[in-house]
Design a protein around this motif. Structure first.
Motif, PDB file in Angstrom:
ATOM      1  N   TRP A 199       1.166  -7.751  -4.999  1.00  0.00           N
ATOM      2  CA  TRP A 199       0.183  -6.546  -4.761  1.00  0.00           C
ATOM      3  C   TRP A 199      -0.060  -7.680  -4.359  1.00  0.00           C
ATOM      4  CZ3 TRP A 199      -0.004  -1.718  -4.072  1.00  0.00           C
ATOM      5  CH2 TRP A 199       1.228  -0.850  -4.178  1.00  0.00           C
ATOM      6  N   THR A 200      -1.431  -7.627  -3.899  1.00  0.00           N
ATOM      7  CA  THR A 200      -2.481  -8.455  -2.773  1.00  0.00           C
ATOM      8  C   THR A 200      -3.923  -7.281  -3.805  1.00  0.00           C
ATOM      9  OG1 THR A 200      -1.246  -9.723  -1.294  1.00  0.00           O
ATOM     10  CG2 THR A 200      -4.101  -9.962  -1.286  1.00  0.00           C
ATOM     11  N   VAL A 260      -8.748  -2.656  -3.433  1.00  0.00           N
ATOM     12  CA  VAL A 260      -8.347  -1.893  -2.575  1.00  0.00           C
ATOM     13  C   VAL A 260      -5.958  -2.786  -2.727  1.00  0.00           C
ATOM     14  CG1 VAL A 260      -6.703  -0.806  -0.854  1.00  0.00           C
ATOM     15  CG2 VAL A 260      -9.311  -0.458  -0.563  1.00  0.00           C
ATOM     16  N   ARG A 261      -5.530  -2.558  -3.523  1.00  0.00           N
ATOM     17  CA  ARG A 261      -4.339  -3.674  -3.903  1.00  0.00           C
ATOM     18  C   ARG A 261      -3.348  -2.834  -2.549  1.00  0.00           C
ATOM     19  NH1 ARG A 261      -1.260  -3.673  -9.434  1.00  0.00           N
ATOM     20  NH2 ARG A 261      -0.748  -1.504  -8.426  1.00  0.00           N
ATOM     21  N   VAL A 262      -2.684  -3.720  -1.670  1.00  0.00           N
ATOM     22  CA  VAL A 262      -1.908  -3.729  -1.446  1.00  0.00           C
ATOM     23  C   VAL A 262      -0.449  -4.649  -1.128  1.00  0.00           C
ATOM     24  CG1 VAL A 262      -1.437  -3.270   1.541  1.00  0.00           C
ATOM     25  CG2 VAL A 262      -3.698  -3.600   0.519  1.00  0.00           C
ATOM     26  N   SER A 322       6.061  -1.359   6.060  1.00  0.00           N
ATOM     27  CA  SER A 322       6.568  -0.087   5.684  1.00  0.00           C
ATOM     28  C   SER A 322       5.940  -1.246   4.497  1.00  0.00           C
ATOM     29  CB  SER A 322       7.577   0.695   4.680  1.00  0.00           C
ATOM     30  OG  SER A 322       8.202  -0.434   4.193  1.00  0.00           O
ATOM     31  N   ALA A 323       4.250  -0.421   3.912  1.00  0.00           N
ATOM     32  CA  ALA A 323       3.275  -1.288   3.224  1.00  0.00           C
ATOM     33  C   ALA A 323       3.598  -0.113   1.526  1.00  0.00           C
ATOM     34  CB  ALA A 323       2.164  -1.751   3.310  1.00  0.00           C
ATOM     35  N   GLU A 324       2.713  -0.663   0.724  1.00  0.00           N
ATOM     36  CA  GLU A 324       2.052   0.569  -0.365  1.00  0.00           C
ATOM     37  C   GLU A 324       0.581   0.004  -0.776  1.00  0.00           C
ATOM     38  OE1 GLU A 324       4.005   1.646  -4.633  1.00  0.00           O
ATOM     39  OE2 GLU A 324       5.079   0.390  -2.997  1.00  0.00           O
TER      40      GLU A 324
END
Ligand code: ADP
Length: 634
Positions: free
Chosen positions: A471-472, A485-487, A494-496
């Motif tokens: 997670w960033t 915001v965590r990405v 495809s990301a989350e």
């Protein structure tokens, strides 16, 4: 007809006049003060002048260019009798009324007396024995006034002496003339004005009315024609009164006679006459099918008016919205910046001085463009206007478009029961929330996550980044604070994010973002370290939050990092603190001037001024760092 005309103006009105000159195959000459002025692109020739108000330089430019006539547009020199005289002395035709008509209508007391003598109803009032006025509520106005400045509402005899004293002071300061008049104050009236055209052969006609009751601080916002309040009988009566008012001063050219109308009784009274083309003239053009600038040129060249009163027909309904570089959510403060992406809507008329790459500064009027919709029926015209505003994209400069949309669809506006107090009454709901919606913040984080800092996503085609399993946390600063915001993952594949799976795809004009199954398209543009996203007429600016780490400190958000930014583009007027000063929260640090208004910038917290990055007289951009106030260590 003339074969060369100089336009003594800039922005959208200069572009508007050039359009008709081109249609009539008349060579156009622009004046400009800097190479940033975009209107020159629409003219055949351009000459530089020191200032738009420099009458001598403009007349000299007109003579040098070989122009036979000067069109003043509106604002600047449009209602300046002295300029009309200077043009005449230099052998140039001033495209406007004779100087004495400008003079006669420029002074409210004289104007009221003149038109009243011609049988036109005026608001009951007096310019003599002001102290003994007894009809309340009453309104005090500076006779030389304009722009609603210096007017005071007086509710009772007891308030009168103080109000008169204060109005005199304001009038003297603002207009160099402390002559006042007092008149009956009409509560929440309608503002309805009649468009006049007159030639030099004694023909005067009217082109129906415009309703301009949707105002904020006496500034018109949305105007329409015809007025939903005016029927044929009232139109004929008001039109005839306006023609009489114009005749009373020997009027020639385009002019507007403004009436204040009591929405209960329908009684109307002359307020003033504007001796020029008005900003809102396009609504009249759309319902009459006439080109008012063409008519101005023809009568200025001595031609007869090409139509008579009984040939004027009104067709359908037109509504105009004024797009301003201002931020309703920040108290309508003027904004500015460089236009990074511009998409103007189709199916409507857009009068605009904007172009991509153009800079909107704080020097001039903040009106950027006008969007004008037409439809057979009023309700449809409002719907078309809203659709057009929704499709307008201006990235790089915050505009009032969301506010205009809210107004265009507001139930009170839809019913047509308008008055000059309407906007103020519904202001909170029209302005809406300053908060950046979470889905927009998420979209911005995905863009930042997909693009390394400084890179331009629209120049990169494929395969330049590998996915990150961890997670960033992206801390993005927008006008309402810092958002985290965590990405994780690769957004193009495809990301989350916390709310679910997410992807983005790039297109030439923006990004399409899907989060948890919901897909949204955004217009997108980069301006240095700032990312602009736009959707439905609204826009948001994001920068990576690099100073401090407020996300980790509870309660800290925008300003909580002690960085003091300019809330608008402007000029530093006063610097009240020095580097090293110990300051208290709320203490004034500097004053920034924009649009002739002063804004005091205060310390966001107690601490020490560790940086003071600006000097008096320095121009500053919106959000430019002005100072840093650091908390003192324990
Ligand atoms: P200015 O020349 O400063 O623009 P105006 O006389 O045109 O001043 O008035 C500006 C606005 O003030 C009008 O559009 C109207 O909304 C309001 N106003 C003017 N006169 C009256 C009045 N007698 N009663 C109520 N409102 C008024």
């Amino acid at each position: 007809m003339f074969n060369r005309v100089l336009v003594a103006n800039r922005g959208e009105i200069a572009v508007r006049v050039f359009r008709t000159l081109r249609a009539l195959n008349i060579a156009s000459v622009a004046v400009h003060t800097s190479s940033d002025d975009l209107h020159v692109r629409h003219a055949d020739e351009a000459l530089q002048v020191p200032k738009y108000l420099d009458m001598g330089a403009i007349v000299a430019a007109a003579v040098a260019s070989g122009a036979q006539a000067v069109h003043p547009g509106y604002g600047f020199l449009a209602e300046n009798a002295e300029f009309a005289r200077l043009c005449a002395e230099a052998g140039l035709v001033f495209i406007g009324p004779p100087a004495q008509a400008i003079d006669a209508m420029g002074d409210k007391i004289r104007a009221k007396a003149t038109v009243s003598a011609a049988g036109v109803p005026v608001v009951p009032g007096t310019a003599e024995s002001l102290e003994t006025w007894s009809d309340f509520p009453a309104l005090i106005k500076p006779s030389a006034g304009g722009g609603g400045k210096g007017m005071i509402v007086v509710r009772s005899a007891a308030e009168l002496p103080t109000a008169l004293e204060s109005a005199r002071r304001t009038a003297l300061n603002a207009f160099g003339d402390d002559t006042l008049l007092i008149e009956r104050y009409i509560d929440s009236p309608r503002h309805i004005e009649i468009q006049i055209m007159a030639d030099t052969h004694g023909n005067v006609i009217h082109l129906g009315e415009r309703e301009c009751s949707l105002q904020r601080r006496h500034q018109k916002i949305i105007e329409e024609a015809p007025s939903p309040f005016v029927d044929e009988d009232m139109r004929a009566k008001m039109g005839a009164a306006a023609v009489e008012a114009a005749r009373a001063v020997g009027y020639v050219g385009a002019g507007t006679v403004e009436f204040i109308v009591d929405g209960t009784t329908g009684s109307y009274h002359f307020m003033e006459m504007n001796t020029r083309l008005q900003v809102e003239h396009p609504v009249t053009e759309l319902v009459t099918g006439l080109d008012l600038v063409e008519l101005q040129l023809r009568v200025a060249a001595g031609e007869l008016l090409p139509i008579g009163q009984d040939e004027v027909r009104l067709r359908g309904h037109a509504v105009e919205a004024r797009v301003y570089a201002e931020d309703p959510a920040r108290g309508f403060l003027p904004t500015g910046g460089r236009v990074r992406l511009l998409r103007e809507p189709g199916g409507v008329r857009v009068d605009s001085g904007l172009a991509e790459g153009g800079v909107v500064g704080s020097e001039f009027d903040p009106m950027l463009s006008k969007v004008v919709a037409w439809a057979p029926e009023r309700g449809d015209a409002l719907r078309v206007l809203d659709r057009a505003l929704r499709e307008t994209v201006v990235l790089g400069v915050t505009t009032n478009i969301p506010f205009l949309r809210a107004l265009a669809v507001h139930p009170a506006v839809r019913t047509g029961e308008l008055d000059t107090g309407l906007v103020e009454r519904f202001l909170p709901e029209l302005v809406g929330s300053a908060e950046t919606p979470q889905d927009v913040v998420t979209a911005a984080a995905l863009v930042f996550h997909a693009v390394p800092r400084g890179a331009d996503p629209w120049e990169i085609t494929d395969g330049w980044r590998v996915g990150e399993p961890a997670w960033t946390t992206w801390r993005l600063e927008s006008r309402d604070g810092v958002h985290a915001v965590r990405v994780r993952g690769l957004p193009e594949v495809s990301a989350e994010v916390d709310s679910g799976p997410a992807t983005i795809t790039w297109s030439s004009e923006g990004v399409t973002v899907t989060v948890a199954g919901r897909t949204t398209h955004y217009a997108a543009a980069r301006d240095g370290e700032t990312l602009w996203l736009g959707r439905d007429g609204q826009s948001w600016a994001f920068t990576r939050h690099l100073i401090g780490d407020p996300g980790d400190r509870p309660g800290a958000a925008g300003g909580g990092d002690g960085v003091v930014r300019s809330p608008m583009p402007g000029t530093v007027l006063v610097v009240k603190a020095q580097q090293g000063d110990r300051v208290a929260e709320g203490q004034p640090l500097l004053i920034v001037e924009a649009m002739k208004m002063e804004h005091t910038i205060t310390a966001p917290r107690d601490g020490v001024v560790t940086e003071l990055a600006v000097k008096v007289g320095q121009p500053v951009d919106m959000d430019a760092v002005l100072a840093v106030v650091q908390e003192e260590g324990p």
